[in-house]
Write an enzyme that holds these catalytic residues in place. Sequence first.
Site, mmCIF file in Angstrom:
data_model
loop_
_atom_site.group_PDB
_atom_site.id
_atom_site.type_symbol
_atom_site.label_atom_id
_atom_site.label_comp_id
_atom_site.label_asym_id
_atom_site.label_seq_id
_atom_site.Cartn_x
_atom_site.Cartn_y
_atom_site.Cartn_z
ATOM 1 N N TYR A 135 3.073 20.363 4.988
ATOM 2 C CA TYR A 135 1.955 20.600 4.083
ATOM 3 C C TYR A 135 1.113 21.819 4.482
ATOM 4 O O TYR A 135 0.074 22.081 3.892
ATOM 5 C CB TYR A 135 1.054 19.358 3.995
ATOM 6 C CG TYR A 135 1.720 18.140 3.387
ATOM 7 C CD1 TYR A 135 3.062 18.132 3.043
ATOM 8 C CD2 TYR A 135 0.995 16.980 3.144
ATOM 9 C CE1 TYR A 135 3.675 17.017 2.494
ATOM 10 C CE2 TYR A 135 1.599 15.858 2.595
ATOM 11 C CZ TYR A 135 2.945 15.886 2.278
ATOM 12 O OH TYR A 135 3.543 14.785 1.730
ATOM 13 N N ASP A 219 12.903 6.347 8.594
ATOM 14 C CA ASP A 219 13.569 5.527 7.576
ATOM 15 C C ASP A 219 13.698 4.072 8.045
ATOM 16 O O ASP A 219 13.483 3.126 7.273
ATOM 17 C CB ASP A 219 14.940 6.111 7.181
ATOM 18 C CG ASP A 219 15.759 6.601 8.361
ATOM 19 O OD1 ASP A 219 15.261 6.585 9.502
ATOM 20 O OD2 ASP A 219 16.920 7.001 8.153
ATOM 21 N N ASP A 243 2.137 10.354 4.710
ATOM 22 C CA ASP A 243 1.766 10.304 3.291
ATOM 23 C C ASP A 243 2.595 9.236 2.572
ATOM 24 O O ASP A 243 2.079 8.370 1.862
ATOM 25 C CB ASP A 243 2.029 11.702 2.694
ATOM 26 C CG ASP A 243 1.429 11.867 1.316
ATOM 27 O OD1 ASP A 243 0.800 10.931 0.825
ATOM 28 O OD2 ASP A 243 1.605 12.962 0.733
ATOM 29 N N ASP A 247 1.642 4.866 1.378
ATOM 30 C CA ASP A 247 1.708 4.293 0.024
ATOM 31 C C ASP A 247 2.477 2.971 0.069
ATOM 32 O O ASP A 247 2.112 1.996 -0.595
ATOM 33 C CB ASP A 247 2.378 5.255 -0.966
ATOM 34 C CG ASP A 247 1.354 6.123 -1.701
ATOM 35 O OD1 ASP A 247 0.315 6.431 -1.091
ATOM 36 O OD2 ASP A 247 1.595 6.482 -2.880
#
Length: 350
Positions: A135, A219, A243, A247
């Site tokens: 980012y 993962d 990020d 969620d």
Amino acid sequence: MSDTKKIAVLPGDGIGCDVIPEAIKVMQAPRAAVAFTEFDWGADRYLKDGTTVPEGGYALLARDFDAILMGAFGDPRVPSNVHARDILLGLRFRLDLYANVRPIKLLDPSLCPLKNAKLEDVDFVVIRENTEGLYAGVGGVFKQDTADEIAVQEDVNTRKGVERIIRYAFEYARRHGRKSVLMADKSNVMTHAHGLWQRVFKEVAKDYSGIEARHMLADALALAMIREPRTLDVIVTNNMFGDILTDLGAALQGGLGMAASANLHPGRTSMFEPVHGSAPPLAGKNKANPMGAILTSALMLEHLGMTREAERIEAAVLEAVRQKKTTEDVGGSLGTKECGEWIAAKVAGR
Ligand SMILES: NC(=O)c1ccc[n+]([C@@H]2O[C@H](COP(=O)([O-])OP(=O)(O)OC[C@H]3O[C@@H](n4cnc5c(N)ncnc54)[C@H](O)[C@@H]3O)[C@@H](O)[C@H]2O)c1
């Protein structure tokens, strides 16, 4: 000298403007020693006069305020999202708010999509690196809009950046009586960047002998968050994995409307925001869940040393969840305002 803390408030766009007034209402209920100054940065201002962050804006917030409370940024009328990038990412980068702290705590079993979930199954925190990685905006496009176009987005990992976030995670674990710190990466394939994370993690862990140092590939961690969330305590990871994984974490605690976050640089003006975005379809309809923003304000008060006020707010949110005094996304029938008012009244002891 007054002990009143100065808070810059940026409601932003969409449901940011619905939920932030409720968070303010709730913070006023325990008479927390805070004074609010509102800023109109957001899509409306950008569309009116082209301003994203006014001249000197970042410095003003860093110099004149103890903390920043934000709603969300993003508006379909600004497809480039330039204002959100300047305001949200701008503040994270310019104020060097390197630690994004996102608690994942289940307040009631009914909120969790996992079968037979118990409260103690979901209680961990993700500490996301907030200023580097994919980012950082390093890269570019070559031969744009041709069949030969090339797009490169660099993954930036500095020794300084990696070390300070890992150290922050161990310090957080120590301060909060947590037992383990788990680092999530993809060191099996991203051997250069995440090789650095591996070396630094092992080195820093030596300074914290009472705290277990664990590692998982990102993962595998996504799977573990669903299969065995109870085994998780403090997780530290890079900007993008943090990020995405948070969620998933928000889903475990009842959805984006429940999730709170802090963007910190110890000793400096820090920024607090609910995890959710501006959810344009819900905006202005009195439907958005204000609890993520309210729990965010509790994080902010705790950070500012007002622990008792923060605890009263968290207890009131918990009670609202138990009594189903919530918005529809988490099974209740209240509007945004009514939910905020119920929690504020509970905090005030009415
Ligand atoms: N920190 C931020 O400011 C931030 C974060 C994420 C997305 N965004 C922006 O927000 C805009 C919308 O993005 P999106 O739709 O991907 O994400 P979003 O978080 O706005 O919404 C995703 C989904 O979650 C639901 N939701 C989110 N918050 C809720 C709440 N408080 N109460 C009830 N339901 C809630 C929405 O209905 C929607 O279905 C975009 O412009 C995006 O760039 C901003």
